[in-house]
Design a protein around this motif. Structure first.
Motif, PDB file in Angstrom:
ATOM      1  N   LYS A  14       0.828  -1.209   0.000  1.00  0.00           N
ATOM      2  CA  LYS A  14       0.000   0.000   0.000  1.00  0.00           C
ATOM      3  C   LYS A  14       0.862   1.258   0.000  1.00  0.00           C
ATOM      4  O   LYS A  14       1.816   1.371   0.735  1.00  0.00           O
ATOM      5  CB  LYS A  14      -0.909   0.026   1.220  1.00  0.00           C
ATOM      6  N   ASP A  15       0.449   2.186  -0.841  1.00  0.00           N
ATOM      7  CA  ASP A  15       1.067   3.500  -0.880  1.00  0.00           C
ATOM      8  C   ASP A  15       0.265   4.362   0.090  1.00  0.00           C
ATOM      9  O   ASP A  15      -0.926   4.591  -0.125  1.00  0.00           O
ATOM     10  CB  ASP A  15       0.979   4.044  -2.305  1.00  0.00           C
ATOM     11  N   PRO A  16       0.875   4.864   1.152  1.00  0.00           N
ATOM     12  CA  PRO A  16       0.113   5.563   2.183  1.00  0.00           C
ATOM     13  C   PRO A  16      -0.556   6.856   1.706  1.00  0.00           C
ATOM     14  O   PRO A  16      -1.548   7.282   2.293  1.00  0.00           O
ATOM     15  CB  PRO A  16       1.137   5.849   3.271  1.00  0.00           C
ATOM     16  N   CYS A  17      -0.054   7.479   0.654  1.00  0.00           N
ATOM     17  CA  CYS A  17      -0.620   8.752   0.207  1.00  0.00           C
ATOM     18  C   CYS A  17      -1.463   8.628  -1.061  1.00  0.00           C
ATOM     19  O   CYS A  17      -2.087   9.607  -1.480  1.00  0.00           O
ATOM     20  CB  CYS A  17       0.488   9.769  -0.007  1.00  0.00           C
ATOM     21  N   LYS A  18      -1.505   7.452  -1.657  1.00  0.00           N
ATOM     22  CA  LYS A  18      -2.265   7.286  -2.894  1.00  0.00           C
ATOM     23  C   LYS A  18      -3.744   7.633  -2.735  1.00  0.00           C
ATOM     24  O   LYS A  18      -4.307   8.300  -3.614  1.00  0.00           O
ATOM     25  CB  LYS A  18      -2.118   5.868  -3.433  1.00  0.00           C
ATOM     26  N   PRO A  19      -4.412   7.239  -1.641  1.00  0.00           N
ATOM     27  CA  PRO A  19      -5.824   7.619  -1.495  1.00  0.00           C
ATOM     28  C   PRO A  19      -6.035   9.136  -1.513  1.00  0.00           C
ATOM     29  O   PRO A  19      -7.028   9.625  -2.033  1.00  0.00           O
ATOM     30  CB  PRO A  19      -6.230   7.027  -0.143  1.00  0.00           C
ATOM     31  N   LYS A  20      -5.083   9.874  -0.982  1.00  0.00           N
ATOM     32  CA  LYS A  20      -5.201  11.334  -0.968  1.00  0.00           C
ATOM     33  C   LYS A  20      -5.030  11.888  -2.386  1.00  0.00           C
ATOM     34  O   LYS A  20      -5.732  12.818  -2.786  1.00  0.00           O
ATOM     35  CB  LYS A  20      -4.178  11.921  -0.024  1.00  0.00           C
ATOM     36  N   ALA A  21      -4.117  11.307  -3.157  1.00  0.00           N
ATOM     37  CA  ALA A  21      -3.931  11.731  -4.545  1.00  0.00           C
ATOM     38  C   ALA A  21      -5.174  11.403  -5.376  1.00  0.00           C
ATOM     39  O   ALA A  21      -5.596  12.201  -6.215  1.00  0.00           O
ATOM     40  CB  ALA A  21      -2.693  11.054  -5.133  1.00  0.00           C
ATOM     41  N   CYS A  22      -5.766  10.249  -5.128  1.00  0.00           N
ATOM     42  CA  CYS A  22      -6.989   9.868  -5.839  1.00  0.00           C
ATOM     43  C   CYS A  22      -8.149  10.799  -5.478  1.00  0.00           C
ATOM     44  O   CYS A  22      -8.966  11.146  -6.343  1.00  0.00           O
ATOM     45  CB  CYS A  22      -7.350   8.420  -5.530  1.00  0.00           C
ATOM     46  N   ALA A  23      -8.196  11.228  -4.230  1.00  0.00           N
ATOM     47  CA  ALA A  23      -9.247  12.159  -3.804  1.00  0.00           C
ATOM     48  C   ALA A  23      -9.101  13.495  -4.536  1.00  0.00           C
ATOM     49  O   ALA A  23     -10.100  14.124  -4.901  1.00  0.00           O
ATOM     50  CB  ALA A  23      -9.201  12.367  -2.291  1.00  0.00           C
ATOM     51  N   ILE A  24      -7.875  13.912  -4.785  1.00  0.00           N
ATOM     52  CA  ILE A  24      -7.638  15.135  -5.552  1.00  0.00           C
ATOM     53  C   ILE A  24      -8.210  14.969  -6.951  1.00  0.00           C
ATOM     54  O   ILE A  24      -8.921  15.845  -7.448  1.00  0.00           O
ATOM     55  CB  ILE A  24      -6.130  15.473  -5.627  1.00  0.00           C
ATOM     56  N   GLN A  25      -7.907  13.855  -7.596  1.00  0.00           N
ATOM     57  CA  GLN A  25      -8.410  13.619  -8.953  1.00  0.00           C
ATOM     58  C   GLN A  25      -9.935  13.633  -8.989  1.00  0.00           C
ATOM     59  O   GLN A  25     -10.530  14.247  -9.872  1.00  0.00           O
ATOM     60  CB  GLN A  25      -7.893  12.289  -9.491  1.00  0.00           C
ATOM     61  N   ARG A  26     -10.555  12.967  -8.028  1.00  0.00           N
ATOM     62  CA  ARG A  26     -12.025  12.947  -7.986  1.00  0.00           C
ATOM     63  C   ARG A  26     -12.584  14.358  -7.813  1.00  0.00           C
ATOM     64  O   ARG A  26     -13.543  14.732  -8.475  1.00  0.00           O
ATOM     65  CB  ARG A  26     -12.523  12.025  -6.876  1.00  0.00           C
TER      66      ARG A  26
ATOM     67  N   THR B  47     -15.378  19.037  -9.999  1.00  0.00           N
ATOM     68  CA  THR B  47     -15.518  20.492  -9.992  1.00  0.00           C
ATOM     69  C   THR B  47     -15.009  21.144 -11.274  1.00  0.00           C
ATOM     70  O   THR B  47     -14.780  22.360 -11.292  1.00  0.00           O
ATOM     71  CB  THR B  47     -14.770  21.107  -8.793  1.00  0.00           C
ATOM     72  N   ARG B  48     -14.831  20.348 -12.306  1.00  0.00           N
ATOM     73  CA  ARG B  48     -14.305  20.851 -13.592  1.00  0.00           C
ATOM     74  C   ARG B  48     -12.956  21.541 -13.400  1.00  0.00           C
ATOM     75  O   ARG B  48     -12.706  22.629 -13.900  1.00  0.00           O
ATOM     76  CB  ARG B  48     -15.302  21.778 -14.269  1.00  0.00           C
ATOM     77  N   TYR B  49     -12.110  20.883 -12.619  1.00  0.00           N
ATOM     78  CA  TYR B  49     -10.729  21.300 -12.400  1.00  0.00           C
ATOM     79  C   TYR B  49     -10.605  22.655 -11.707  1.00  0.00           C
ATOM     80  O   TYR B  49      -9.716  23.452 -12.018  1.00  0.00           O
ATOM     81  CB  TYR B  49      -9.923  21.231 -13.704  1.00  0.00           C
ATOM     82  N   ASN B  50     -11.462  22.874 -10.734  1.00  0.00           N
ATOM     83  CA  ASN B  50     -11.399  24.085  -9.915  1.00  0.00           C
ATOM     84  C   ASN B  50     -10.439  23.824  -8.752  1.00  0.00           C
ATOM     85  O   ASN B  50     -10.803  23.245  -7.734  1.00  0.00           O
ATOM     86  CB  ASN B  50     -12.790  24.451  -9.398  1.00  0.00           C
ATOM     87  N   VAL B  51      -9.213  24.271  -8.915  1.00  0.00           N
ATOM     88  CA  VAL B  51      -8.153  24.018  -7.934  1.00  0.00           C
ATOM     89  C   VAL B  51      -8.475  24.666  -6.586  1.00  0.00           C
ATOM     90  O   VAL B  51      -8.173  24.101  -5.528  1.00  0.00           O
ATOM     91  CB  VAL B  51      -6.793  24.513  -8.469  1.00  0.00           C
ATOM     92  N   VAL B  52      -9.103  25.817  -6.605  1.00  0.00           N
ATOM     93  CA  VAL B  52      -9.424  26.519  -5.355  1.00  0.00           C
ATOM     94  C   VAL B  52     -10.364  25.677  -4.493  1.00  0.00           C
ATOM     95  O   VAL B  52     -10.148  25.521  -3.290  1.00  0.00           O
ATOM     96  CB  VAL B  52     -10.030  27.912  -5.653  1.00  0.00           C
ATOM     97  N   VAL B  53     -11.384  25.116  -5.102  1.00  0.00           N
ATOM     98  CA  VAL B  53     -12.339  24.288  -4.362  1.00  0.00           C
ATOM     99  C   VAL B  53     -11.657  23.033  -3.812  1.00  0.00           C
ATOM    100  O   VAL B  53     -11.979  22.567  -2.716  1.00  0.00           O
ATOM    101  CB  VAL B  53     -13.540  23.904  -5.269  1.00  0.00           C
ATOM    102  N   CYS B  54     -10.701  22.495  -4.560  1.00  0.00           N
ATOM    103  CA  CYS B  54     -10.043  21.244  -4.169  1.00  0.00           C
ATOM    104  C   CYS B  54      -8.818  21.450  -3.279  1.00  0.00           C
ATOM    105  O   CYS B  54      -8.163  20.483  -2.890  1.00  0.00           O
ATOM    106  CB  CYS B  54      -9.653  20.462  -5.425  1.00  0.00           C
ATOM    107  N   GLN B  55      -8.506  22.686  -2.931  1.00  0.00           N
ATOM    108  CA  GLN B  55      -7.299  22.969  -2.148  1.00  0.00           C
ATOM    109  C   GLN B  55      -7.185  22.141  -0.864  1.00  0.00           C
ATOM    110  O   GLN B  55      -6.092  21.685  -0.535  1.00  0.00           O
ATOM    111  CB  GLN B  55      -7.206  24.463  -1.823  1.00  0.00           C
TER     112      GLN B  55
END
Length: 67
Positions: A11-23, A28-36
């Motif tokens: 298991k990669d300990p940070c992969k779930p967090k990276a996947c959450a960013i993608q989701r 949000t149509r790639y709204n970085v501010v909302v996903c910060q």
């Protein structure tokens, strides 16, 4: 999350967090501010597990313009 609890697994300990960013970005149509907050959580994870996580590949470098 404590690495010792997942040590010995693949298991990669940070992969779930990276996947959450993608989701979030997709939702949000790639709204970085909302996903910060998701980026912040990945950064926190990478501070602890950068050497053990493929998801942290670029996390050690600061973006241009930041101090």
């Amino acid at each position: 999350m404590d690495y010792e609890k997942i040590k010995g697994t693949n298991k990669d300990p940070c992969k779930p967090k990276a996947c959450a960013i993608q989701r979030c970005l997709e939702r949000t149509r790639y709204n970085v501010v909302v996903c910060q907050p998701y980026f912040d959580k990945l950064s926190e994870c990478c501070l602890q597990f950068a050497d053990r996580s493929d998801a942290c590949g670029g996390e050690q470098q600061k973006p241009q313009g930041s101090s």
